[in-house]
Design a protein around this motif. Sequence first.
Motif, PDB file in Angstrom:
ATOM      1  N   THR A   1      -6.876   2.223  -4.006  1.00 41.65           N
ATOM      2  CA  THR A   1      -7.276   1.392  -2.877  1.00 41.65           C
ATOM      3  C   THR A   1      -8.771   1.528  -2.620  1.00 41.65           C
ATOM      4  OG1 THR A   1      -5.106   1.618  -1.860  1.00 41.65           O
ATOM      5  CG2 THR A   1      -6.925   0.995  -0.407  1.00 41.65           C
TER       6      THR A   1
ATOM      7  N   VAL B   1      -2.734   0.696  -4.243  1.00 40.16           N
ATOM      8  CA  VAL B   1      -2.122  -0.616  -4.058  1.00 40.16           C
ATOM      9  C   VAL B   1      -1.113  -0.800  -5.180  1.00 40.16           C
ATOM     10  CG1 VAL B   1      -2.497  -3.102  -4.138  1.00 40.16           C
ATOM     11  CG2 VAL B   1      -4.083  -1.646  -2.875  1.00 40.16           C
TER      12      VAL B   1
ATOM     13  N   ASN C   1       0.852  -1.183   0.000  1.00 44.38           N
ATOM     14  CA  ASN C   1       0.000   0.000   0.000  1.00 44.38           C
ATOM     15  C   ASN C   1       0.890   1.237   0.000  1.00 44.38           C
ATOM     16  OD1 ASN C   1      -2.857  -1.107   0.402  1.00 44.38           O
ATOM     17  ND2 ASN C   1      -1.702  -2.161   1.998  1.00 44.38           N
TER      18      ASN C   1
END
Length: 755
Positions: free
Chosen positions: A608, A539, A527
């Motif tokens: 993300t 990500v 991350n």
Amino acid sequence: MPTCADANFDPDLLMQAHELVHVGTWTWEVQSDTVTWSDELFRLFGLEPGSISLRYETYISFVHPDDKQHVARTIASALETKAPFEFDDRIVRPDGEVRVHHSRGHVVCDAAGRAIRFVGACIDITERVREQEALAASEERFRSIFEQSAVGLAVADADTRLTKVNASFARFLRYEPSELVGKSFVDITHPDDVAKTREMVRVTETGRGSYTYEKRYVRRDESVMWGRTTVTRLRYDDGTLDGYMGVVEDITERKLADETLTRQSELLQSIMEHLPVMVSMFDGNGRPIYVNRAWERAFGWTLEEARAIDLFAAVYPDPTHRERARQAVMAGGATWTDVDPCTRDGRTLSSSWACISLSDGTSLTIGQDMTERKQLQERALQAQRMEALGQLAGGVAHDFNNILTVITACATFVQEAVGDNPGVLDDVKEIEAASRRAEALTRQLLAFSRRQMLKPEVVDVNTTIRTLSKTLNRLIGENIQLEIVPAAAPATVEVDIHQLEQVLLNLVVNARDAIRETGTIMIATGNVARGDPRKDDFVAITVSDDGEGIPASVRDRIFEPFFTTKAVGKGTGLGLATVLGIVEQSGGTVEVESTVGVGTTFRVLLPTVRACARPVAVEDAAENLRGLETVLLVEDEAPVRAIARRILVSYGYTVMEARHGADALRLSDNHAGPVHLLITDVVMPEMGGRELSRMIRQRRPGLPILYMSGYTDDELLRRGILETGAQLLRKPFLPTERARVVRQLICGGQGKAAP
């Protein structure tokens, strides 16, 4: 006055003294009008001594006509008053020369007080009078010059107090001349220039005899003027200071013009320095005399460094290009010319230049750095090529999906018909496998053009990689080691899981092909933050290899469709293009780092998603897909229409089939019974699926509708299908998939009716 009775009196000695000092004497016997002149007096009148007989009238005849009356009155007054007399008169000599004499005398009286004679002396004062007249004329000229001078003139005493000023000086300061008398130099000087003025006075008094400088004066109305001032010290004959003479020239307009010019020059300099274009100037020999900041940033040299080298040789290594550039600079012309000079660090600068020849022999050059613009143009052209390829791919996919629909359905029909015949089943399985490969190729064509149909869902990247690891190990072979380094925390993204698997497969295959014999491929996740450092907003999926690396000469082209460095038959050139298309359509980016001989790293960044991965739904194998309802089928492709009809009939439905929209409306209007479902292709000639749906619902309100299409999401969105929330069945499809969707719509399950 001595008398004849004086024994010590010597008349000859007296006459000699008179001659020595050029004094002429005379005696005038009044009663007898007898006049006696000394020899010196004859000479003063320009006569030989004793050359004429003298009388009063004789003397008067020599007097200048303009002075006769004055002389006569003076003599008459002396006779009357018996007082001494003295006068100046002009006499005219026989040769016409005019001389000025100064005469003095007195009257001698008898015992009765009567005037009996005049006794007097005369000297020639012509030279003195002329000197006095010259001095007076000089003083008059000086006064006139002083008063009428166009420049300001002022005289000050030893304490710098003004004693005399002319009209120009007074007008300069807007005073009357009398108002300035008594003021000091300091009183009329701008406060900021007082110290300079005091220093000037000190230097003038103790050192140089004069001093010239520029200073500001304060006028009577408190406005400020500039004057070029020259101060000269004045001294007495003994060297002591008498005062100062000042000459003041009004230079206010010039100073204001200079200040304006300076401001304009500074403004121009600032503009030149901050212009986003390169500006340079060259002298008549082609040497740089000015470059701005943009030029220095682009080329890497300062002006001093550029002047110390042969600049043209440095930026144009090719002699032919160098001479052409030099001639262009010297010739001017102000036309834009594209050239590619070299910078200090060896880069080639794509640029366009215009040269202007100036009147002083210098040349002004203006250049635009076109490197980024050309890159943008190349990207735009690449985007246009991609768009064209995408449109082509979309059309191919539509036609190909129609064909695959027929192939897939027919394979299913054959499999059901042959039962347990191993030989035929093997052939059918090969047909199905080939259909899947063809379908995958279609997805690749759509992926690089970002036109594929995505089914995004929230997935954990770590789980996806672990699930795919066995396939990846078989793919790369035993000579290459696969290392997987998952992130400690969940790495969740919203993607089409099949497309994500496609990305991983393509990157690993690309890494495998870069390794000659043995090596390592590493897949890592993590991350990362690209915006707010406090948030992990992406990500990262990193695929690294220790293979040959990518040469710089081809690095900019690796994502181009159909570009490949592999041998013929070893690759299609769609692998990395597919990766980029999928990732960017999913809202992410792809980064690449590579060093020849060391290896390559691809980094996929996907946004993300803060959510848990959705569980995979398990299909109910025992569900009943059969029905007895009536379905209106509309498909312009006859083979696809025939397959669709066969599938529906096999599941028990009554099918009314139409070739196009108008045919479907006719069938609906002529059918008296109910119609339970409309199945229509989206893109058809003359009337599309959406228009057909709108028109048929006017006839049969609430009729469920199922769209079929082999086109992409982009095409369907443009036609307004997906944004309505309508049910869509994408081609190619399996018979069971078609039957399941039909059953759900007819039974009022998850399907939504079109407007």
